[in-house]
Design an enzyme around this catalytic site. Structure first.
Site, PDB file in Angstrom:
ATOM      1  N   SER A 105     -24.345 110.778  70.150  1.00 45.68           N
ATOM      2  CA  SER A 105     -24.830 111.534  68.818  1.00 45.68           C
ATOM      3  C   SER A 105     -24.088 110.732  67.464  1.00 45.68           C
ATOM      4  O   SER A 105     -24.125 109.694  67.495  1.00 45.68           O
ATOM      5  CB  SER A 105     -24.964 112.779  68.896  1.00 45.68           C
ATOM      6  OG  SER A 105     -25.735 113.266  67.942  1.00 45.68           O
ATOM      7  N   ASP A 202     -36.247 113.788  71.641  1.00 42.81           N
ATOM      8  CA  ASP A 202     -34.980 114.220  70.918  1.00 42.81           C
ATOM      9  C   ASP A 202     -35.400 115.252  69.499  1.00 42.81           C
ATOM     10  O   ASP A 202     -35.885 114.593  68.615  1.00 42.81           O
ATOM     11  CB  ASP A 202     -34.093 113.218  70.414  1.00 42.81           C
ATOM     12  CG  ASP A 202     -32.819 113.406  69.966  1.00 42.81           C
ATOM     13  OD1 ASP A 202     -32.675 114.532  69.273  1.00 42.81           O
ATOM     14  OD2 ASP A 202     -31.865 112.593  69.993  1.00 42.81           O
ATOM     15  N   HIS A 232     -32.032 115.531  73.334  1.00 43.31           N
ATOM     16  CA  HIS A 232     -30.815 115.195  72.616  1.00 43.31           C
ATOM     17  C   HIS A 232     -29.590 114.862  73.342  1.00 43.31           C
ATOM     18  O   HIS A 232     -29.082 113.912  73.273  1.00 43.31           O
ATOM     19  CB  HIS A 232     -30.738 115.947  71.335  1.00 43.31           C
ATOM     20  CG  HIS A 232     -29.518 115.470  70.435  1.00 43.31           C
ATOM     21  ND1 HIS A 232     -29.637 114.298  69.739  1.00 43.31           N
ATOM     22  CD2 HIS A 232     -28.400 115.838  70.144  1.00 43.31           C
ATOM     23  CE1 HIS A 232     -28.561 114.177  68.921  1.00 43.31           C
ATOM     24  NE2 HIS A 232     -27.523 115.033  69.468  1.00 43.31           N
TER      25      HIS A 232
END
Length: 258
Positions: A105, A202, A232
């Site tokens: 991320s 996601d 995600h």
């Protein structure tokens, strides 16, 4: 046989908060794991990668950013620049030789910044649900009224499923600072192998960010791997297997002379 798990160590930095990290010694290239925003080195992916690197005999380091997890400092004082500096400190002081950077991320954004700043230390890059420029992009796509209101208030409250509070608050200072670190606006001078894994389900960071990043990096050796049902977090057993295979393949590539 059961492998010895790492212990938390603290890196004392002059005039800066101590950084907590865990390190396993081993062969080169090493692997460095960069967690996501407000995350820490105790997550499923971080743990699984340690186990994998140990079984392979390669060195591995995971750490907590300033203000996160076991590191010193306050999360509210953190900026993208603060955390970039943390990553560079890790590369400069806590590991030896070229590293495979694995960024989750926001860690994927920091991985790009580190690769640009330390090309000689970056053997390869693996992005997982990479959030390059993400906070800034989302803010800039808000309707003008919403942005005006945020700028007047001085803060932006974003709903999230990932913490108890149910939201994350960004100050306008944080966003302005983050803007200085955007990477998707121009070609990215990175020439190492790049692997970008992203889930198409996601809900936090759209997978097309990984596509944009793939187009922007100058490297010719770039693969984007999309998982149709991936979320995600990318922390399901099958997701972790894919991440491990990807790193295994890169280690193979980097240690085999063609």
């Amino acid at each position: 046989h059961h492998l010895q798990s790492s212990t938390v160590q603290y890196a004392a930095r002059p005039d800066l908060p101590k950084l907590a990290y865990r390190k396993v010694k081993g062969k080169s290239p090493g692997v460095v794991f960069l967690p996501g925003f407000a995350s820490n080195m105790g997550g499923k992916k971080a743990e699984a990668l340690e186990e994998f690197c140990q079984s392979l005999g390669h060195s591995y380091l995971r750490f907590d950013y300033t203000g996160c997890g076991s590191s010193e400092g306050e999360m509210v004082d953190g900026t993208v620049g603060t955390w970039k500096r943390d990553v560079l400190y890790v590369l400069d002081e806590l590991v030896e030789g070229p590293q495979i950077l694995v960024g989750s991320s926001m860690g994927g954004w920091l991985m790009c910044l580190a690769a640009i700043a330390r090309p000689e230390r970056t053997a390869a890059m693996v992005g997982i649900s990479t959030a390059a420029d993400h906070f800034v992009t989302v803010f800039n796509t808000l309707p003008i009224e919403a942005r005006k209101e945020i700028e007047e208030k001085g803060q932006w409250v974003v709903p999230t499923k990932h913490n108890e509070e149910g939201s994350i608050t960004f100050t306008t200072e944080f966003l302005k600072e983050a803007e200085q670190h955007c990477v998707l606006q121009s070609p990215i001078p990175v020439t190492c192998p790049v692997r970008l894994i992203h889930g198409m389900k996601d809900q936090d960071v759209p997978w097309h960010i990984s596509m944009q990043l793939a187009e922007r990096v100058l490297s010719n050796d770039v693969d984007v791997i999309l998982r149709k049902h991936g979320q995600h977090r990318m922390a399901e057993k099958e997701d972790i297997k894919l991440i491990v295979y990807t790193i295994d393949d890169l280690i193979d590539k980097l240690t085999t002379l063609v």
